[in-house]
Motif scaffolding. Structure first.
Motif, PDB file in Angstrom:
ATOM      1  N   GLY A 103       0.599  -1.052   0.113  1.00  0.00           N
ATOM      2  CA  GLY A 103       0.104  -0.079   0.002  1.00  0.00           C
ATOM      3  C   GLY A 103       0.726   1.287  -0.057  1.00  0.00           C
ATOM      4  N   ILE A 104       0.365   2.480  -0.042  1.00  0.00           N
ATOM      5  CA  ILE A 104       0.861   3.695  -0.113  1.00  0.00           C
ATOM      6  C   ILE A 104       1.790   3.874   1.118  1.00  0.00           C
ATOM      7  CG2 ILE A 104      -1.097   5.061   0.725  1.00  0.00           C
ATOM      8  CD1 ILE A 104       0.037   7.190  -1.507  1.00  0.00           C
ATOM      9  N   THR A 105       1.104   3.598   2.501  1.00  0.00           N
ATOM     10  CA  THR A 105       1.860   3.844   3.450  1.00  0.00           C
ATOM     11  C   THR A 105       3.107   3.207   3.790  1.00  0.00           C
ATOM     12  OG1 THR A 105      -0.069   4.500   4.766  1.00  0.00           O
ATOM     13  CG2 THR A 105       1.716   4.088   6.165  1.00  0.00           C
ATOM     14  N   PRO A 106       3.238   1.692   3.542  1.00  0.00           N
ATOM     15  CA  PRO A 106       4.390   0.833   3.620  1.00  0.00           C
ATOM     16  C   PRO A 106       5.352   1.227   2.448  1.00  0.00           C
ATOM     17  CG  PRO A 106       2.609  -0.602   3.244  1.00  0.00           C
ATOM     18  CD  PRO A 106       2.076   1.016   3.361  1.00  0.00           C
ATOM     19  N   THR A 107       4.770   1.796   1.336  1.00  0.00           N
ATOM     20  CA  THR A 107       5.691   2.130   0.194  1.00  0.00           C
ATOM     21  C   THR A 107       6.423   3.410   0.406  1.00  0.00           C
ATOM     22  OG1 THR A 107       4.376   0.953  -1.336  1.00  0.00           O
ATOM     23  CG2 THR A 107       5.880   2.774  -2.053  1.00  0.00           C
ATOM     24  N   ASN A 108       5.619   4.272   1.054  1.00  0.00           N
ATOM     25  CA  ASN A 108       6.228   5.664   1.476  1.00  0.00           C
ATOM     26  C   ASN A 108       7.307   5.459   2.646  1.00  0.00           C
ATOM     27  OD1 ASN A 108       5.046   7.333  -0.505  1.00  0.00           O
ATOM     28  ND2 ASN A 108       3.236   7.689   0.861  1.00  0.00           N
ATOM     29  N   GLU A 109       7.114   4.662   3.524  1.00  0.00           N
ATOM     30  CA  GLU A 109       7.822   4.252   4.559  1.00  0.00           C
ATOM     31  C   GLU A 109       9.275   3.844   4.212  1.00  0.00           C
ATOM     32  OE1 GLU A 109       5.603   1.994   7.528  1.00  0.00           O
ATOM     33  OE2 GLU A 109       4.513   3.806   8.014  1.00  0.00           O
ATOM     34  N   PHE A 110       9.150   2.706   3.223  1.00  0.00           N
ATOM     35  CA  PHE A 110      10.309   2.056   2.561  1.00  0.00           C
ATOM     36  C   PHE A 110      11.223   2.994   2.021  1.00  0.00           C
ATOM     37  CE2 PHE A 110      12.573   0.116  -0.371  1.00  0.00           C
ATOM     38  CZ  PHE A 110      13.254  -1.133   0.076  1.00  0.00           C
ATOM     39  N   CYS A 111      10.612   4.015   1.232  1.00  0.00           N
ATOM     40  CA  CYS A 111      11.294   4.878   0.285  1.00  0.00           C
ATOM     41  C   CYS A 111      11.815   5.980   1.174  1.00  0.00           C
ATOM     42  CB  CYS A 111      10.481   5.754  -0.575  1.00  0.00           C
ATOM     43  SG  CYS A 111       9.948   4.650  -2.000  1.00  0.00           S
ATOM     44  N   PHE A 112      11.340   6.266   2.269  1.00  0.00           N
ATOM     45  CA  PHE A 112      12.068   7.195   3.338  1.00  0.00           C
ATOM     46  C   PHE A 112      13.203   6.484   3.993  1.00  0.00           C
ATOM     47  CE2 PHE A 112      12.358   8.911   7.419  1.00  0.00           C
ATOM     48  CZ  PHE A 112      12.575  10.397   7.283  1.00  0.00           C
ATOM     49  N   VAL A 114      15.241   6.318  -1.030  1.00  0.00           N
ATOM     50  CA  VAL A 114      15.125   5.994  -2.494  1.00  0.00           C
ATOM     51  C   VAL A 114      13.878   7.103  -3.004  1.00  0.00           C
ATOM     52  CG1 VAL A 114      16.288   4.030  -2.545  1.00  0.00           C
ATOM     53  CG2 VAL A 114      13.864   4.136  -2.003  1.00  0.00           C
ATOM     54  N   ASP A 115      13.801   7.418  -4.064  1.00  0.00           N
ATOM     55  CA  ASP A 115      12.921   8.191  -4.738  1.00  0.00           C
ATOM     56  C   ASP A 115      11.539   7.116  -4.907  1.00  0.00           C
ATOM     57  OD1 ASP A 115      14.056  10.586  -4.832  1.00  0.00           O
ATOM     58  OD2 ASP A 115      14.837  10.084  -6.546  1.00  0.00           O
ATOM     59  N   PHE A 116      11.933   5.774  -5.467  1.00  0.00           N
ATOM     60  CA  PHE A 116      10.737   4.989  -5.851  1.00  0.00           C
ATOM     61  C   PHE A 116      11.335   3.667  -5.960  1.00  0.00           C
ATOM     62  CE2 PHE A 116      12.368   6.874  -9.685  1.00  0.00           C
ATOM     63  CZ  PHE A 116      12.665   5.797 -10.335  1.00  0.00           C
ATOM     64  N   ILE A 117      10.334   2.641  -6.004  1.00  0.00           N
ATOM     65  CA  ILE A 117      10.585   1.264  -6.125  1.00  0.00           C
ATOM     66  C   ILE A 117      10.330   0.810  -7.297  1.00  0.00           C
ATOM     67  CG2 ILE A 117      10.310  -1.026  -5.195  1.00  0.00           C
ATOM     68  CD1 ILE A 117       9.240   0.493  -2.580  1.00  0.00           C
ATOM     69  N   GLU A 133       1.927   2.087 -12.688  1.00  0.00           N
ATOM     70  CA  GLU A 133       2.371   3.083 -11.726  1.00  0.00           C
ATOM     71  C   GLU A 133       1.552   2.823 -10.448  1.00  0.00           C
ATOM     72  OE1 GLU A 133       2.608   7.734 -11.332  1.00  0.00           O
ATOM     73  OE2 GLU A 133       3.215   6.898 -13.113  1.00  0.00           O
ATOM     74  N   TRP A 134       1.896   2.974  -9.459  1.00  0.00           N
ATOM     75  CA  TRP A 134       1.065   2.745  -8.400  1.00  0.00           C
ATOM     76  C   TRP A 134       1.646   3.950  -7.387  1.00  0.00           C
ATOM     77  CZ3 TRP A 134      -1.777  -1.587  -7.348  1.00  0.00           C
ATOM     78  CH2 TRP A 134      -1.930  -2.452  -8.345  1.00  0.00           C
ATOM     79  N   PHE A 135       0.845   4.250  -6.376  1.00  0.00           N
ATOM     80  CA  PHE A 135       1.119   5.077  -5.216  1.00  0.00           C
ATOM     81  C   PHE A 135       1.822   6.496  -5.727  1.00  0.00           C
ATOM     82  CE2 PHE A 135       1.584   0.763  -3.513  1.00  0.00           C
ATOM     83  CZ  PHE A 135       0.113   0.634  -3.528  1.00  0.00           C
ATOM     84  N   ASP A 136       1.291   7.388  -6.547  1.00  0.00           N
ATOM     85  CA  ASP A 136       1.732   8.361  -7.115  1.00  0.00           C
ATOM     86  C   ASP A 136       3.289   8.488  -7.629  1.00  0.00           C
ATOM     87  OD1 ASP A 136      -0.693   9.893  -6.331  1.00  0.00           O
ATOM     88  OD2 ASP A 136       0.012  10.203  -4.129  1.00  0.00           O
ATOM     89  N   GLY A 137       3.677   7.470  -8.142  1.00  0.00           N
ATOM     90  CA  GLY A 137       4.828   7.288  -8.742  1.00  0.00           C
ATOM     91  C   GLY A 137       6.040   6.898  -7.765  1.00  0.00           C
ATOM     92  N   LYS A 138       5.325   6.143  -6.574  1.00  0.00           N
ATOM     93  CA  LYS A 138       6.425   5.700  -5.793  1.00  0.00           C
ATOM     94  C   LYS A 138       6.785   4.319  -5.958  1.00  0.00           C
ATOM     95  CE  LYS A 138       7.412   9.149  -2.815  1.00  0.00           C
ATOM     96  NZ  LYS A 138       8.544   9.601  -2.463  1.00  0.00           N
TER      97      LYS A 138
END
Length: 102
Positions: A4-13, A17-20, A33-38
């Motif tokens: 989901g968007i929350t774990p994706t944002n947490e992982f990137c932070f 990294v900018d995205f996965i 593309e998922w989660f606003d390009g993340k």
């Protein structure tokens, strides 16, 4: 592990990294593309198993905020050419004995 968007944002932070980019799921348009390009799914096998009709893609990364996709389709079945036999490959790799006279 969650998706989901929350774990994706947490992982990137946490990993700075900018995205996965992942590539283990068919993307019918070649990429998704998922989660606003993340998060991106990139799939490089057109018409997977000769039955899905999906496109394929290659992602080009040119730096932060600069990436693009080249999308392509499979060769039509009437134009496909089978590769030459790879029967000699195991001998080359030393996995099988060469046999008599080899």
């Amino acid at each position: 592990m969650h998706f989901g968007i929350t774990p994706t944002n947490e992982f990137c932070f946490l990993n700075d990294v900018d995205f996965i980019v992942r590539a283990h799921q068919v993307a019918y348009e070649g990429y998704q593309e998922w989660f606003d390009g993340k998060l991106f799914t990139v799939w490089s096998a057109p018409d997977y198993c000769y039955r899905t009709g999906n496109k394929a893609s290659v992602m080009r990364y040119d730096g932060p905020g600069r990436h693009s996709f080249s999308v392509f389709t499979a060769v039509p079945a009437s134009e496909r050419v089978l590769p030459p036999s790879i029967a000699s490959a195991p001998r080359i790799l030393g996995l099988l004995s060469a046999g008599p006279g080899m």
